[in-house]
Enzyme design. Structure first.
Site, short mmCIF file in Angstrom:
data_model
loop_
_atom_site.label_atom_id
_atom_site.label_comp_id
_atom_site.label_asym_id
_atom_site.label_seq_id
_atom_site.Cartn_x
_atom_site.Cartn_y
_atom_site.Cartn_z
CB ALA A 83 0.79 14.50 -59.73
N GLY B 37 4.81 14.92 -56.37
CA GLY B 37 3.69 15.06 -55.45
C GLY B 37 3.78 14.11 -54.26
CD GLU C 230 4.87 18.98 -54.74
OE1 GLU C 230 4.26 18.18 -55.48
OE2 GLU C 230 5.02 20.18 -55.02
CD GLU D 213 7.52 17.89 -59.14
OE1 GLU D 213 8.74 17.94 -58.90
OE2 GLU D 213 6.66 17.65 -58.27
N1 CAA Z 1 2.21 8.69 -62.65
C1 CAA Z 1 1.64 7.67 -63.30
N2 CAA Z 1 2.18 6.45 -63.37
C2 CAA Z 1 3.34 6.25 -62.74
C3 CAA Z 1 4.01 7.25 -62.03
C4 CAA Z 1 3.39 8.54 -61.99
N3 CAA Z 1 3.91 9.57 -61.31
N4 CAA Z 1 5.15 6.76 -61.53
C5 CAA Z 1 5.22 5.48 -61.89
N5 CAA Z 1 4.12 5.16 -62.63
C6 CAA Z 1 3.80 3.88 -63.25
C7 CAA Z 1 4.66 3.62 -64.47
O1 CAA Z 1 4.14 4.29 -65.61
C8 CAA Z 1 4.59 2.11 -64.58
O2 CAA Z 1 3.35 1.79 -65.17
P1 CAA Z 1 3.32 0.77 -66.46
O3 CAA Z 1 3.68 -0.55 -65.83
O4 CAA Z 1 1.88 0.86 -66.89
O5 CAA Z 1 4.30 1.25 -67.43
C9 CAA Z 1 4.52 1.66 -63.12
O6 CAA Z 1 4.11 2.82 -62.37
C10 CAA Z 1 5.86 1.22 -62.57
O7 CAA Z 1 6.80 2.26 -62.82
P2 CAA Z 1 8.25 2.01 -63.49
O8 CAA Z 1 8.18 0.88 -64.44
O9 CAA Z 1 8.72 3.34 -64.00
O10 CAA Z 1 9.05 1.57 -62.18
P3 CAA Z 1 10.62 1.70 -61.90
O11 CAA Z 1 10.86 0.95 -60.65
O12 CAA Z 1 11.41 1.38 -63.12
O13 CAA Z 1 10.85 3.28 -61.62
C11 CAA Z 1 10.35 5.43 -60.63
C12 CAA Z 1 10.31 3.90 -60.48
C13 CAA Z 1 11.81 5.94 -60.63
C14 CAA Z 1 9.61 6.00 -59.43
C15 CAA Z 1 9.66 5.85 -61.95
O14 CAA Z 1 8.40 5.21 -62.03
C16 CAA Z 1 9.42 7.32 -62.07
O15 CAA Z 1 10.34 8.07 -62.38
N6 CAA Z 1 8.16 7.78 -61.89
C17 CAA Z 1 7.76 9.15 -62.09
C18 CAA Z 1 8.27 10.06 -60.99
C19 CAA Z 1 7.87 11.47 -61.29
O16 CAA Z 1 8.29 12.09 -62.26
N7 CAA Z 1 7.05 12.08 -60.39
C20 CAA Z 1 6.61 13.45 -60.52
C21 CAA Z 1 5.25 13.50 -61.15
S1 CAA Z 1 4.72 15.16 -61.51
C22 CAA Z 1 4.11 15.75 -60.04
O17 CAA Z 1 4.10 15.08 -59.05
C23 CAA Z 1 3.49 17.14 -60.09
C24 CAA Z 1 3.26 17.78 -58.78
O18 CAA Z 1 4.13 18.39 -58.22
C25 CAA Z 1 1.94 17.74 -58.13
#
Ligand code: CAA
Length: 263
Positions: free
Chosen positions: A69, A113, A116, A136
């Site tokens: 998400a 998400g 999911e 999460e």
């Molecule tokens: N939401 C918004 N933006 C996101 C994102 C997310 N879930 N995941 C990645 N991005 C964005 C980053 O903020 C970044 O944007 P900027 O360039 O503006 O900073 C861009 O995508 C590239 O990401 P990274 O620089 O972090 O890329 P990376 O290759 O170094 O890492 C990754 C990749 C390990 C996937 C890392 O991006 C990450 O950990 N992302 C978040 C994963 C996460 O926590 N997901 C769960 C979300 S909560 C949820 O989903 C709730 C639910 O159950 C419904």
């Protein structure tokens, strides 16, 4: 038209009877914003309503199926806003009602998400280098779109607890070993091709029996065995009222390819 232009997804008809939806928000690793989900629902609904489509493939990029998400959208969300707007209700408003099979082709990150969403598909394919996870907990929340339920049902309580409580990822190879993925491919390209091939095979079946098959398998996910078996029997009996049952069985006996009427 089914293949209209969207901001966050691409929609194509790569082969007869097969719809392809590609999540396309590369700068955010396909983070599932509300805007993206509204478009995804629209595209899925259009394919479901389209007479010439019989199966749908859902994929992302080689780097990310979807990184979850949209954290930027959620950061300032309050309980009352989440509750009053029924935040992420759009995730379950359409997908459970899509009657045509959805095959997820998962490459790269399928986190939170994203994992999911992949689990909502009817068939999940992935590449060995895909990374799944429910991170999460690291954000101070829990899975909110079925991760604690669907993943647990698939892989068992102990494994699900370990993943959801620590936020650690699991690989595409593990997804195959644990029964999360039906098939694991060596490359992202093979994964998408494999999903399109399977979708093409399904698209060559009678639409009526494809719908019925999806319906009865899904019934098994939230009912008792007894009720599920009764339900299956009723739908099975019902198919003897279709022309395609006669067409399919006559073609078998005459050693011909069936020409489905979809009636
Ligand atoms: N939401 C918004 N933006 C996101 C994102 C997310 N879930 N995941 C990645 N991005 C964005 C980053 O903020 C970044 O944007 P900027 O360039 O503006 O900073 C861009 O995508 C590239 O990401 P990274 O620089 O972090 O890329 P990376 O290759 O170094 O890492 C990754 C990749 C390990 C996937 C890392 O991006 C990450 O950990 N992302 C978040 C994963 C996460 O926590 N997901 C769960 C979300 S909560 C949820 O989903 C709730 C639910 O159950 C419904």
């Amino acid at each position: 038209p089914v293949t209209k232009k969207y901001e966050n997804i691409l929609v194509e008809l790569p082969k007869p009877g097969v719809g392809l939806i590609t999540l396309n928000r590369p700068r955010a690793l396909n983070a599932l914003s509300t805007a993206l989900f509204v478009e995804l629902n629209d595209a899925l609904q259009n394919f479901d309503n389209d007479d010439s489509t019989n199966a749908i493939v859902l994929t992302g990029s080689e780097k990310a199926f979807a990184a979850g998400a949209d954290i930027k959208e959620m950061k300032d969300l309050s309980f009352s806003k989440a509750y009053n707007t029924n935040f992420i209700a759009s995730w379950s408003s359409t997908i459970p009602n899509i009657r045509k099979p959805i095959i997820a082709a998962v490459n790269g990150h399928a986190l939170g998400g994203g994992c999911e969403l992949a689990l909502m598909a009817d068939i999940l394919y992935c590449s060995s280098s895909a990374t799944f996870g429910q991170p999460e907990i690291k954000l101070g929340i829990i899975p909110g779109a079925g991760g604690s339920q669907r993943l647990t049902a698939l892989i068992g309580k102990s494994r699900a607890m370990e993943l959801i409580l620590t936020g650690k990822n699991f690989s595409g190879i593990e997804a195959g070993q644990w029964g999360v993925a039906a098939r694991v491919f060596d490359s992202a390209e093979d994964c998408v091709q494999g999903a399109l091939e399977t979708a093409g095979k399904i698209a060559g079946m009678s639409k009526i029996s494809v719908r019925a098959a999806k319906e009865v398998v899904n019934k098994s996910q939230d009912t008792s065995l007894r009720e599920g078996l009764d339900y299956e029997r009723k739908v099975f009996h019902g198919l003897f009222g279709s022309q395609d049952q006669k067409i399919g069985m006559s073609a078998f006996i005459e050693k011909k390819k069936p020409g489905w009427s979809n009636e």
